[in-house]
Design a protein around this motif. Structure first.
Motif, PDB file in Angstrom:
ATOM      1  N   ALA A 229      -5.144  -7.941  72.104  1.00 58.11           N
ATOM      2  CA  ALA A 229      -4.201  -8.364  72.777  1.00 58.11           C
ATOM      3  C   ALA A 229      -3.381  -9.006  71.376  1.00 58.11           C
ATOM      4  N   PRO A 230      -1.995  -8.675  71.585  1.00 61.71           N
ATOM      5  CA  PRO A 230      -1.265  -9.022  70.431  1.00 61.71           C
ATOM      6  C   PRO A 230      -1.054 -10.617  70.467  1.00 61.71           C
ATOM      7  N   ALA A 231      -0.898 -11.073  69.052  1.00 60.66           N
ATOM      8  CA  ALA A 231      -0.627 -12.834  69.241  1.00 60.66           C
ATOM      9  C   ALA A 231       0.597 -12.991  69.810  1.00 60.66           C
ATOM     10  N   ALA A 232       0.598 -13.215  71.046  1.00 60.33           N
ATOM     11  CA  ALA A 232       1.831 -13.516  71.869  1.00 60.33           C
ATOM     12  C   ALA A 232       2.302 -14.649  71.664  1.00 60.33           C
ATOM     13  N   LYS A 233       3.697 -14.930  71.581  1.00 62.09           N
ATOM     14  CA  LYS A 233       4.303 -16.362  71.353  1.00 62.09           C
ATOM     15  C   LYS A 233       5.477 -16.216  72.777  1.00 62.09           C
ATOM     16  N   PRO A 234       5.151 -16.995  73.785  1.00 64.16           N
ATOM     17  CA  PRO A 234       4.107 -17.999  73.842  1.00 64.16           C
ATOM     18  C   PRO A 234       2.918 -17.407  74.223  1.00 64.16           C
ATOM     19  N   VAL A 235       1.560 -18.271  73.624  1.00 64.11           N
ATOM     20  CA  VAL A 235       0.338 -17.685  74.414  1.00 64.11           C
ATOM     21  C   VAL A 235       0.516 -17.763  75.745  1.00 64.11           C
ATOM     22  N   VAL A 236       0.041 -16.659  76.584  1.00 65.95           N
ATOM     23  CA  VAL A 236       0.257 -16.572  78.045  1.00 65.95           C
ATOM     24  C   VAL A 236      -1.330 -16.716  78.329  1.00 65.95           C
ATOM     25  N   MET A 237      -1.545 -17.883  79.236  1.00 62.86           N
ATOM     26  CA  MET A 237      -2.865 -17.853  79.862  1.00 62.86           C
ATOM     27  C   MET A 237      -2.552 -17.651  81.574  1.00 62.86           C
ATOM     28  N   LEU A 238      -3.402 -16.795  81.982  1.00 64.24           N
ATOM     29  CA  LEU A 238      -3.374 -16.225  83.437  1.00 64.24           C
ATOM     30  C   LEU A 238      -4.387 -16.640  84.232  1.00 64.24           C
ATOM     31  N   HIS A 239      -3.833 -17.007  85.389  1.00 64.25           N
ATOM     32  CA  HIS A 239      -4.975 -17.380  86.744  1.00 64.25           C
ATOM     33  C   HIS A 239      -4.627 -16.341  87.694  1.00 64.25           C
ATOM     34  N   SER A 240      -5.566 -15.351  87.998  1.00 66.10           N
ATOM     35  CA  SER A 240      -5.157 -14.374  88.953  1.00 66.10           C
ATOM     36  C   SER A 240      -5.956 -14.532  89.977  1.00 66.10           C
ATOM     37  N   GLY A 241      -5.380 -14.881  91.360  1.00 66.34           N
ATOM     38  CA  GLY A 241      -5.913 -15.173  92.411  1.00 66.34           C
ATOM     39  C   GLY A 241      -5.714 -16.691  93.136  1.00 66.34           C
ATOM     40  N   LEU A 242      -6.161 -16.758  94.321  1.00 65.06           N
ATOM     41  CA  LEU A 242      -6.008 -17.894  95.251  1.00 65.06           C
ATOM     42  C   LEU A 242      -6.545 -19.423  94.665  1.00 65.06           C
ATOM     43  N   LEU A 243      -5.893 -20.257  95.030  1.00 66.80           N
ATOM     44  CA  LEU A 243      -6.309 -21.604  94.467  1.00 66.80           C
ATOM     45  C   LEU A 243      -6.524 -22.593  95.923  1.00 66.80           C
ATOM     46  N   ASN A 244      -7.240 -23.525  95.925  1.00 63.72           N
ATOM     47  CA  ASN A 244      -7.222 -24.480  96.811  1.00 63.72           C
ATOM     48  C   ASN A 244      -7.644 -25.846  96.473  1.00 63.72           C
ATOM     49  N   ASN A 245      -7.541 -26.829  97.342  1.00 66.97           N
ATOM     50  CA  ASN A 245      -7.888 -28.246  97.097  1.00 66.97           C
ATOM     51  C   ASN A 245      -9.275 -28.386  96.919  1.00 66.97           C
ATOM     52  N   GLU A 246     -10.072 -27.602  97.596  1.00 65.47           N
ATOM     53  CA  GLU A 246     -11.684 -27.963  97.839  1.00 65.47           C
ATOM     54  C   GLU A 246     -12.393 -27.521  96.655  1.00 65.47           C
ATOM     55  N   ASP A 247     -12.284 -26.404  96.037  1.00 61.45           N
ATOM     56  CA  ASP A 247     -13.107 -25.938  94.883  1.00 61.45           C
ATOM     57  C   ASP A 247     -12.411 -25.103  93.893  1.00 61.45           C
ATOM     58  N   ARG A 248     -10.915 -24.824  94.010  1.00 63.85           N
ATOM     59  CA  ARG A 248     -10.360 -24.541  92.875  1.00 63.85           C
ATOM     60  C   ARG A 248      -8.988 -25.298  92.610  1.00 63.85           C
ATOM     61  N   ASN A 249      -9.094 -26.529  92.524  1.00 61.69           N
ATOM     62  CA  ASN A 249      -7.890 -27.502  92.139  1.00 61.69           C
ATOM     63  C   ASN A 249      -7.542 -27.610  90.948  1.00 61.69           C
ATOM     64  N   PRO A 250      -6.144 -27.282  90.767  1.00 54.37           N
ATOM     65  CA  PRO A 250      -5.467 -27.343  89.561  1.00 54.37           C
ATOM     66  C   PRO A 250      -5.023 -28.756  88.944  1.00 54.37           C
ATOM     67  N   SER A 251      -5.214 -29.424  89.782  1.00 60.28           N
ATOM     68  CA  SER A 251      -4.617 -30.904  89.521  1.00 60.28           C
ATOM     69  C   SER A 251      -4.859 -31.282  88.053  1.00 60.28           C
ATOM     70  N   ALA A 252      -6.264 -31.473  87.575  1.00 61.71           N
ATOM     71  CA  ALA A 252      -6.380 -32.005  86.497  1.00 61.71           C
ATOM     72  C   ALA A 252      -5.907 -31.117  85.376  1.00 61.71           C
ATOM     73  N   LEU A 253      -5.965 -29.824  85.528  1.00 59.34           N
ATOM     74  CA  LEU A 253      -5.470 -28.936  84.398  1.00 59.34           C
ATOM     75  C   LEU A 253      -3.934 -29.285  84.135  1.00 59.34           C
ATOM     76  N   LEU A 254      -3.249 -29.476  85.144  1.00 62.57           N
ATOM     77  CA  LEU A 254      -1.799 -29.733  85.153  1.00 62.57           C
ATOM     78  C   LEU A 254      -1.637 -31.121  84.545  1.00 62.57           C
ATOM     79  N   ASP A 255      -2.601 -32.148  84.758  1.00 62.47           N
ATOM     80  CA  ASP A 255      -2.471 -33.268  84.230  1.00 62.47           C
ATOM     81  C   ASP A 255      -2.714 -33.139  82.606  1.00 62.47           C
TER      82      ASP A 255
END
Length: 418
Positions: A229-255
């Protein structure tokens, strides 16, 4: 004069019925790829294969490009079905009784009737039913009892867990169905060893029925891009697919991202997080807005599988979220990530199967999904690895064991057992 001996008639191909809600043109479900790989393996190895699925009106998202995933020579039969949340709700709400055992209860009786006719007409000897919809297992159980055909139940992940499903009546139904499965199915398939061990302990009398068929990747669906993968600017981090508050909660990541931004360790233009097909109800967009992360975090709509794989291959980093409630599971998405050979950030629980797989292969960086401080440290470590090109990915030789073709061969052995 000697008469030529009569040639024996060719033995008819064994016939199977696969019961699955998850089937093209359904969009945004990596779970259907497991069934696709099973169906392809059966068809290519001499089985007369019929798939019984539901009316496409019951699907919440579809795309015509998904139809290209259906293997040739497979007979596809659909029956009436409506999704409770889509067709029977009022302002997004509906009576719980309309979704027992799940929101596809409407296809149970039509599928039993249609399946019974298919079994008789095509002389079907084996039924394969696919979770995670409990209704598919209800149909498989009923058709086994009506026809006497062997029944293989693909449970994938734990069906009845300490905190799932919620509600006394639904839990009672799931418990009853799970006991029926282990009593009457010839084989029961799980996706991880810890899930299989749990079931062997829960049903010791039927422990010999339990087998592990892991999820995996299917190289035939999308050629792998082996270029770095090319050295992208910006660095692109990808999450592909569904999230939910029970077992795939992104709150701490966003914090964590907000913390690094406040500390000046993340600058605009340095880092971009993309959530693909993750925001079902607008909650994620609101979480991003509350933390004022619009410059760093974006949301994209669902795209067909082939396009999704291409996007994963182009990303700088692939992101996985898996909470403690799913410790006995490895999502199919992780195998697709491994296949794409891009650096991995896994936010999970230390005692789960995902963390164990990462440790086994010294793969990627992982942190506790609920610990914003640990996630912030992991993000900085990841950015440093990307800068000096030291992030580890699986080699082509290591990947072979995780191919769906390899795993589907295990299913064939189970289907052929008397």
């Amino acid at each position: 004069m000697t008469q030529p001996s009569a040639q024996p008639e060719p033995k008819p191909a064994p016939a199977c019925l696969v019961i699955s809600y998850h089937f093209p043109p359904l969009l945004n479900s990596s779970g259907l790829l497991r069934i696709i790989s099973f169906v392809r393996a059966l068809s290519e190895n001499g089985w007369d294969t019929t798939v019984l699925s539901c009316d496409t009106k019951a699907y919440q998202q579809t795309h015509p490009e998904q139809l290209a995933l259906i293997p040739p020579k497979v007979r596809l039969v659909r029956c009436f079905a409506r999704h409770t949340a889509k067709s029977l709700s009022w302002r997004g709400k509906y009576a719980d009784v309309l979704a027992l055992p799940d929101a596809l209860q409407s296809w149970i009786l039509p599928a039993i009737w249609r399946g019974w006719r298919l079994i008789r007409h095509h002389k079907i000897s084996v039924i394969l039913s696919s979770y995670p919809l409990a209704s598919a297992q209800v149909i498989g159980y009923a058709l086994h009892r009506l026809s006497g055909a062997r029944w293989v139940a693909d449970l994938r992940d734990p069906m009845l867990q300490p905190d799932y499903p919620s509600g006394k009546l639904r839990r009672a139904l799931f418990g009853y169905l799970e006991r029926r499965i282990f009593r009457y199915a010839s084989q029961v398939c799980c996706t991880t060893e810890s899930c299989a061990a749990m079931y062997r302990q829960r049903y010791p009398k039927f422990a010999a029925k339990v087998s592990v068929i892991a999820n995996g990747y299917d190289e035939r669906l999308q050629p792998r891009n082996t270029a770095t993968a090319p050295a992208a600017k910006p660095v692109v981090m990808l999450h592909s697919g569904l999230l939910n508050n029970e077992d795939r909660n992104p709150s701490a990541l966003l914090d964590a991202i907000a913390l690094l931004q406040q500390q000046g360790q993340l600058q605009p233009g340095q880092f971009q997080l993309m959530f693909r097909a993750a925001d079902q109800h607008g909650a994620l967009r609101q979480m991003i807005k509350q933390r004022q992360l619009q410059q760093w975090v974006s949301i994209g709509s669902a795209i067909p599988f082939q396009q999704a794989i291409a996007e994963m291959q182009a990303a700088s980093v692939l992101l996985l979220l898996q909470g403690a409630s799913c410790n006995q599971q490895i999502p199919a998405k992780l195998y697709e990530y491994l296949y794409c050979q891009r650096p991995l950030l896994a936010l999970c629980h230390k005692d789960g199967e995902v963390a164990a797989l990462c440790q086994q292969h010294n793969l990627g960086i992982w942190a506790d999904i609920d610990d914003a401080t640990a996630i912030a440290a992991a993000l900085l470590q990841l950015l440093a690895q990307l800068k000096n090109n030291s992030a580890r990915v699986l080699s082509a030789q290591e990947l072979v064991l995780y191919s769906r073709q390899h795993q589907a061969m295990r299913l064939l052995k189970l289907m052929q057992q008397p």
